[in-house]
Design an enzyme around this catalytic site. Sequence first.
Site, short mmCIF file in Angstrom:
data_model
loop_
_atom_site.label_atom_id
_atom_site.label_comp_id
_atom_site.label_asym_id
_atom_site.label_seq_id
_atom_site.Cartn_x
_atom_site.Cartn_y
_atom_site.Cartn_z
N ASP A 74 0.87 -1.16 0.00
CA ASP A 74 0.00 0.00 0.00
C ASP A 74 0.91 1.22 0.00
O ASP A 74 1.61 1.48 0.99
CB ASP A 74 -0.90 -0.01 1.24
N TYR A 174 -10.57 14.92 -9.84
CA TYR A 174 -9.87 14.20 -10.91
C TYR A 174 -8.93 15.15 -11.63
O TYR A 174 -7.76 14.82 -11.89
CB TYR A 174 -10.89 13.60 -11.89
N LYS A 178 -4.75 14.60 -11.77
CA LYS A 178 -4.00 14.34 -12.99
C LYS A 178 -3.07 15.49 -13.35
O LYS A 178 -1.97 15.27 -13.88
CB LYS A 178 -4.96 14.04 -14.14
#
Length: 304
Positions: A74, A174, A178
């Site tokens: 993780d 989002y 990005k």
Amino acid sequence: MSRPLQGRVALVAGATRGAGRGIAVELGAAGATVYVTGRSTRARRSEYDRPETIEDTADLVTEAGGRGIAHPADHLDPGQVRALVDRISREQDRLDVLVNDIWGGENLFEWESPVWEHDLGNGLRLLRLAVETHAVTSHHALPLLLRRPGGLVVEVTDGTADYNRDHYRNSFFYDLAKTSVLRMAYALGHELGPRGATAVALTPGWLRSEIMLDHFGVTEDTWREALDRVPHFAISETPRYVGRAVTALAADPDVARFNGRSLSSGGLAQVYGYTDLDGSRPDAWRYLVEVQDAGRPADVTGYR
């Protein structure tokens, strides 16, 4: 078969499926030893609850001609990442390629929802998975990569710097995730370049990932059946295409010319001459601007 990366060691962080798996397999096909990480194993699934596992990816790397090594991790846990890098150092005493492809946000962002309507917990979780993981991994892995000159760091994102600058990407969270990854590559380029290594941001085009194929109810063999509903899907590409982009960069002795830059699988195909598995060279980001976003009918002529 050519093995330009024989003797080289790569870490693909986030290699369970999608672009990460495609990149790992292509690095293996070029002869590299590839450590593949993720949270989905044969013993335990991640929150995605999907069947793909890192062990499967490692097997595909080995079948392709490299050596695949699965290591559950993780990447939000610095201790787990430190243990991973310690293992690579102990077993290989080198790291030549680091691919930061950790994502995990498909089920967390809400399409076209403004920030005040988006679930805040999901949005913040997305940012942690997509941004913090990359920072944690670079912090621990880069000292090993810098032991030898010529190392390469690939920050995998969605969208080129030019495209993301001018286009809103689905949701506040989002879009931020990005764009942040693009900036990470730029910043790493400044820090790594003087020390003999290279960092780039790399985006695939419209990716025929396992999740995308499932979403459209098709397989890799039948993906064209989705074109009746989604005509622009004709420009899509396999995860192996972006994998070939990474392999070409890793094998290029002059890769430093790209340091800090934003690159795409389709753009690099024009530089290096590789193709997708079907022999085509889809140039998705040029197509999106000139055809899809321009409102023209779907036609990939001249774009793949």
